[in-house]
Design a protein around this motif. Structure first.
Motif, PDB file in Angstrom:
ATOM      1  N   THR B 218      48.021  30.705  38.977  1.00  0.00           N
ATOM      2  CA  THR B 218      48.912  29.816  38.254  1.00  0.00           C
ATOM      3  C   THR B 218      48.929  28.466  38.951  1.00  0.00           C
ATOM      4  O   THR B 218      48.633  28.375  40.148  1.00  0.00           O
ATOM      5  CB  THR B 218      50.328  30.401  38.090  1.00  0.00           C
ATOM      6  OG1 THR B 218      51.042  29.618  37.130  1.00  0.00           O
ATOM      7  CG2 THR B 218      51.078  30.418  39.401  1.00  0.00           C
ATOM      8  N   ASP B 280      49.491  39.524  40.740  1.00  0.00           N
ATOM      9  CA  ASP B 280      50.619  39.069  39.916  1.00  0.00           C
ATOM     10  C   ASP B 280      51.873  38.891  40.772  1.00  0.00           C
ATOM     11  O   ASP B 280      52.541  37.859  40.722  1.00  0.00           O
ATOM     12  CB  ASP B 280      50.896  40.083  38.791  1.00  0.00           C
ATOM     13  CG  ASP B 280      49.845  39.984  37.691  1.00  0.00           C
ATOM     14  OD1 ASP B 280      49.435  38.849  37.358  1.00  0.00           O
ATOM     15  OD2 ASP B 280      49.416  41.035  37.187  1.00  0.00           O
ATOM     16  N   ARG B 284      53.724  35.298  41.990  1.00  0.00           N
ATOM     17  CA  ARG B 284      55.141  35.101  41.674  1.00  0.00           C
ATOM     18  C   ARG B 284      55.912  34.772  42.957  1.00  0.00           C
ATOM     19  O   ARG B 284      56.688  33.815  43.004  1.00  0.00           O
ATOM     20  CB  ARG B 284      55.697  36.350  40.994  1.00  0.00           C
ATOM     21  CG  ARG B 284      56.898  36.095  40.106  1.00  0.00           C
ATOM     22  CD  ARG B 284      57.127  37.194  39.069  1.00  0.00           C
ATOM     23  NE  ARG B 284      57.004  38.517  39.622  1.00  0.00           N
ATOM     24  CZ  ARG B 284      56.139  39.439  39.175  1.00  0.00           C
ATOM     25  NH1 ARG B 284      55.339  39.169  38.159  1.00  0.00           N
ATOM     26  NH2 ARG B 284      56.090  40.624  39.717  1.00  0.00           N
ATOM     27  N   TRP B 304      54.698  24.312  34.814  1.00  0.00           N
ATOM     28  CA  TRP B 304      53.776  25.381  35.162  1.00  0.00           C
ATOM     29  C   TRP B 304      52.602  25.407  34.197  1.00  0.00           C
ATOM     30  O   TRP B 304      52.750  25.113  33.019  1.00  0.00           O
ATOM     31  CB  TRP B 304      54.492  26.732  35.136  1.00  0.00           C
ATOM     32  CG  TRP B 304      55.425  26.839  36.291  1.00  0.00           C
ATOM     33  CD1 TRP B 304      56.764  26.596  36.293  1.00  0.00           C
ATOM     34  CD2 TRP B 304      55.076  27.147  37.637  1.00  0.00           C
ATOM     35  NE1 TRP B 304      57.287  26.743  37.540  1.00  0.00           N
ATOM     36  CE2 TRP B 304      56.273  27.086  38.393  1.00  0.00           C
ATOM     37  CE3 TRP B 304      53.893  27.476  38.286  1.00  0.00           C
ATOM     38  CZ2 TRP B 304      56.296  27.343  39.757  1.00  0.00           C
ATOM     39  CZ3 TRP B 304      53.914  27.734  39.653  1.00  0.00           C
ATOM     40  CH2 TRP B 304      55.114  27.664  40.365  1.00  0.00           C
ATOM     41  N   SER B 306      50.114  28.305  33.451  1.00  0.00           N
ATOM     42  CA  SER B 306      49.599  29.652  33.704  1.00  0.00           C
ATOM     43  C   SER B 306      48.381  29.956  32.852  1.00  0.00           C
ATOM     44  O   SER B 306      47.550  30.777  33.222  1.00  0.00           O
ATOM     45  CB  SER B 306      50.680  30.698  33.424  1.00  0.00           C
ATOM     46  OG  SER B 306      51.747  30.498  34.316  1.00  0.00           O
ATOM     47  N   ARG B 311      45.445  24.904  32.908  1.00  0.00           N
ATOM     48  CA  ARG B 311      44.979  24.646  34.274  1.00  0.00           C
ATOM     49  C   ARG B 311      43.733  23.774  34.254  1.00  0.00           C
ATOM     50  O   ARG B 311      43.599  22.843  35.047  1.00  0.00           O
ATOM     51  CB  ARG B 311      44.674  25.956  35.008  1.00  0.00           C
ATOM     52  CG  ARG B 311      45.897  26.772  35.355  1.00  0.00           C
ATOM     53  CD  ARG B 311      45.594  27.728  36.502  1.00  0.00           C
ATOM     54  NE  ARG B 311      44.397  28.523  36.256  1.00  0.00           N
ATOM     55  CZ  ARG B 311      44.375  29.661  35.565  1.00  0.00           C
ATOM     56  NH1 ARG B 311      45.485  30.146  35.049  1.00  0.00           N
ATOM     57  NH2 ARG B 311      43.256  30.322  35.403  1.00  0.00           N
TER      58      ARG B 311
END
Lengths: 459, 459
Positions: B218, B280, B284, B304, B306, B311
């Motif tokens: 992310t 994951d 986080r 963000w 993701s 990206r």
């Protein structure tokens, strides 16, 4: 070489810190392994870079060999004066000179040992991770490109030295690297002196990268039915990207040696010893993922060591493996081999070595830093039994040949010194001659630890 | 140098693959930055190591300079033939020769670009992480010791090259390194050729370390009130050991350039652009920890990304920063500086540079790989405005001086070439002369990319 003239001039510079006593010469003529006693002509104890430079200038003028000495724990004869000369013992240059808390780095004298450094760092929240087992000096570790149990996570000395101060063969003092984390400014002289075994110059200061002490640490030991299962478990762990801090293999013979030497109660079968460094959640997650892989390969008898004293006991046992193996056969001597192969060939390399040991009837517990593909056999022998000595040498030789056939290296971490000099042409081919030219350019009189690492010269 | 004789012999070896056309010579005489056009005498397009060796032998016999060429994206004139000679264009040696899935490594020709390599790797679950922005060739990246946005996590080319095949100045072919992950067998020749800018030999094969594609990725961008807050946020993040995959800084001027060039809608203030690679849970946890640090420093407008396309948009915008800055002032030229300092001095270095830009009235957006302490200013100028050119040069010069005063380096990743040659004595002192001796030992006729990196020779 005019040793008398050199000794006279060195005495003027160093006074009592030039030692000629027989006991001191003998102490600096021994090694941890099977090389004969070779006392030097003198032992110098400098306290400053300037003194090291003066020593080298004097030795250069009289063409006297100069050999650096940290704690004498090298395994391939690196610190021995096979052709005489002056041993420069760095034990008085043992200060931590600077700790950069914000930059997570430090600068130390070559005589600082890794345990002393970590004691000084304890209150800072930082630590120096490279751990070859022995309480070696940072200068020696730099010169041998040492690594050990934590390299799988934190790299070897190659990755952890940011810069150096070096006294060259003519006494010139240079600085390599900077305090920045990376640079593209010219040849990587730092990397060149790391692992050069003192043949290019004497290292007088080392700037090291440090790591933050992890929030959470846990360790474990688990047992496997056979070598294959243990090694395949390592391969899967690496490939899944679990950031192991340590992942060590010991075979059944080593487990047995631990039991009698350290009073452990391990089943006498192959084991992995692992450690995780992360946050609380991270350690838990990594340990769970690893546990699943272990189960896939039939691993069992999982024992966790979350408390500091349990972990210390575990790694002390591992670090004492050499002594435990030696104790398993009182009065024996040992040859400690050291090869490193691509991880895909690790199971083959260990199995073929095991089979060879059995075929030659040689006692040789196998253990190693398997996360790097690096392992050792502690080959035990009675030095008066010529046949056994010959068999041990054959096993060691075939291990090295096997490493090269598999695309690996003749030494993962112990270095060349004189012990593995004969294998350099096979590993490097034409590049070995280039190393010789490089050495000649840096040290035209061939006084810096002569006879080690590079092709012998006939002058 | 006898160029006519050399060209005649090279034509016999290469036929049509020796190009003498004006357009091709001009194409290989330019650079991405402010250096003048310097067409070589010929451009060779070898297809094999043997041909490269033949080229070098012929050039050696006639004392003709030999300069390697990847994609021509170097920034300090490294690939230009300032004293004539033959450019060896590696675009036909562009095969991925081997992918070692189990060992997480590969061997490639020097002409493979990093994007082509990652396309070939996509199905394997592996990737090659080093990302300098430009779609450079692996050979060029190796020779410049390139790094870029991901070095904070995965290291530079220094850390990711396991071994090399190199053609030396006399045409000899050598191999450095092995496929094992570490070795203590002799001088680290691999590290010596990495970053040597083709002055010691031509690299014909590169063995690279690869990484597993992360389970979860992310990215995010967040805004800060001032440079200090953003930079201190970076320092805290590094010190807490959050394993950032990328942590990039752009200042207000760069954010404004993004907005007009890429249609983004960033507030015109300093930003950090970050990426996390982990499981994951890991992603986080890292994102949460980072978010807390950002909040501590008054960061806001957290966005963000993701999804892969978000990206990609983010990092494409970042990679096009140079063009965005150029477009912010149509018709201008640019000087792209590159310094790297200890992270504790990063805020000072950026602030003092910003103040200097203002004092000199120079437009110079600042951006960089701040996790390494590395940053650039894109100094824009009208080449016909002599006063502005002088002011830009003063700003660039003072940035370099500041880097050295702060214990840093004059170049974190762009290299020396000819553009920073004058700063080598200040950074290296006596070690620069040693680099010259090393070069002379490897290349006595001084034909390998002469005039770059090391002290000029008078022969």
């Amino acid at each position: 070489m005019n040793i008398d003239a050199a000794l006279a001039e060195l005495t003027i510079v160093l006074g009592q810190r030039l030692s000629l006593s027989k006991s001191d010469l003998d102490l600096h003529g021994r090694s941890e392994t099977h090389f004969p006693l070779t006392p030097p002509d003198g032992v110098a104890y400098p306290e400053t870079t300037k003194e090291v430079s003066q020593i080298v200038r004097i030795c250069s003028a009289h063409r006297v060999p100069v050999i650096g000495w940290g704690t004498g724990s090298s395994l391939e004869g690196q610190a021995q004066a096979f052709s005489g000369g002056i041993i420069v013992d760095f034990s008085r240059m043992n200060k931590v000179l600077r700790i950069g808390q914000a930059d997570m780095d430090c600068t130390v004298g070559p005589g600082v040992t890794r345990e002393a450094l970590n004691r000084e760092l304890r209150a800072t929240g930082l630590f120096f991770p490279v751990d070859p087992g022995a309480n070696a000096s940072i200068g020696g570790m730099t010169s041998t490109r040492a690594s050990g149990t934590t390299a799988v996570r934190y790299g070897t000395m190659r990755d952890n030295v940011l810069g150096l101060e070096v006294v060259l063969a003519d006494g010139t003092v240079i600085h390599t690297g900077t305090r920045a984390r990376k640079s593209s400014a010219g040849y990587d002289l730092t990397a060149l002196f790391v692992g050069a075994e003192g043949t290019l110059g004497l290292i007088t200061e080392i700037t090291l990268r440090l790591q933050g002490q992890p929030e959470a640490v846990t360790a474990a030991v688990c047992a496997f039915d056979d070598i294959d299962s243990a090694v395949r478990c390592v391969i899967d762990t690496i490939q899944l990207g679990i950031p192991m801090a340590r992942i060590e293999f010991v075979d059944a013979a080593t487990a047995a040696a631990f039991n009698s030497y350290a009073g452990s109660q391990l089943p006498e079968c192959p084991h992995l010893m692992v450690e995780f460094h992360s946050s609380d959640t991270g350690v838990r997650e990594q340990a769970e993922s690893f546990g699943e892989i272990v189960a896939d390969h039939g691993g069992k008898s999982f024992k966790w060591a979350s408390k500091l004293e349990d972990r210390n006991a575990l790694w002390t046992m591992r670090h004492n493996a050499h002594y435990a193996c030696m104790a398993s056969r009182p009065g024996c001597r040992s040859m400690v081999t050291d090869i490193c192969v691509p991880i895909s060939r690790l199971a083959d390399a260990v199995n073929e070595t095991r089979a060879d040991l059995e075929a030659e009837n040689v006692t040789g517990p196998i253990l190693g830093h398997v996360g790097d593909g690096n392992f050792h056999a502690v080959l035990l022998f009675d030095e008066n039994d010529a046949d056994e000595v010959a068999r041990v040498k054959r096993v060691a030789h075939r291990m090295v040949e096997r490493a090269l056939e598999m695309g690996g290296t003749v030494t993962g971490e112990h270095g060349i010194g004189v012990g593995k000099l004969d294998y350099m042409p096979a590993e490097h081919g034409a590049a070995w001659a280039l190393m010789g030219r490089l050495k000649a350019a840096f040290d035209p009189k061939n006084i810096m630890n002569p006879g080690k690492l590079v092709p012998p010269r006939n002058d």
